[in-house]
Design an enzyme around this catalytic site. Structure first.
Site, PDB file in Angstrom:
ATOM      1  N   CYS A  48       0.829  -1.209   0.000  1.00 24.95           N
ATOM      2  CA  CYS A  48       0.000   0.000   0.000  1.00 24.95           C
ATOM      3  C   CYS A  48       0.866   1.264   0.000  1.00 24.95           C
ATOM      4  O   CYS A  48       1.347   1.680   1.055  1.00 24.95           O
ATOM      5  CB  CYS A  48      -0.910  -0.049   1.235  1.00 24.95           C
ATOM      6  SG  CYS A  48      -1.810   1.457   1.585  1.00 24.95           S
ATOM      7  N   CYS A  59       0.012   3.943   2.500  1.00 26.06           N
ATOM      8  CA  CYS A  59       0.369   3.546   3.872  1.00 26.06           C
ATOM      9  C   CYS A  59       1.787   4.002   4.208  1.00 26.06           C
ATOM     10  O   CYS A  59       2.048   4.471   5.318  1.00 26.06           O
ATOM     11  CB  CYS A  59       0.267   2.027   4.039  1.00 26.06           C
ATOM     12  SG  CYS A  59      -1.406   1.374   3.854  1.00 26.06           S
TER      13      CYS A  59
END
Length: 115
Positions: free
Chosen positions: A38, A41
């Site tokens: 991700c 993230c």
């Protein structure tokens, strides 16, 4: 034993340690649900590491790898990454879904200091 997360000053938690570290904490805990795959993230983790220094002693910052810890991820209904959940006395009292600028995170987290 707790591990230091790849996010620097955040405390890594697992399905096994979540209750002891997050739910039993004596102050609010911000939990970053993330995954290696991700990109947002990774971006938000840098901001959280900096904010952990700013809120030291007031908020606990923890991180949990959703791929390695599916039970906790499922328990709290985390479907999008990154997701931040704020816990107070073992209950979810706030959430932020998706990457946000650091100033937005700071304002949102500051609301959880009182009470």
């Amino acid at each position: 034993m707790l591990q230091t997360a790849p996010h620097g000053s955040l405390t890594a938690v697992t399905d096994d340690t979540f209750a002891a570290v997050v739910l039993a904490a004596d102050r609010p805990v911000v939990v970053d649900f993330w995954a290696d795959w991700c990109p947002p993230c990774r971006a938000i983790s840098r901001s959280l590491a900096e904010l952990a220094g700013e809120f030291a002693g007031q908020l606990v910052f923890a991180t949990i790898d959703t791929d390695a810890n599916p039970d906790t991820t499922r328990t709290y209904g985390v479907l999008s990454l990154p997701t931040l959940l704020v816990f107070r006395r073992g209950e979810v009292v706030g959430s932020i879904v998706g990457a946000r600028p650091k100033h937005h995170l700071r304002q949102s987290l500051a609301r959880h200091l009182a009470g």
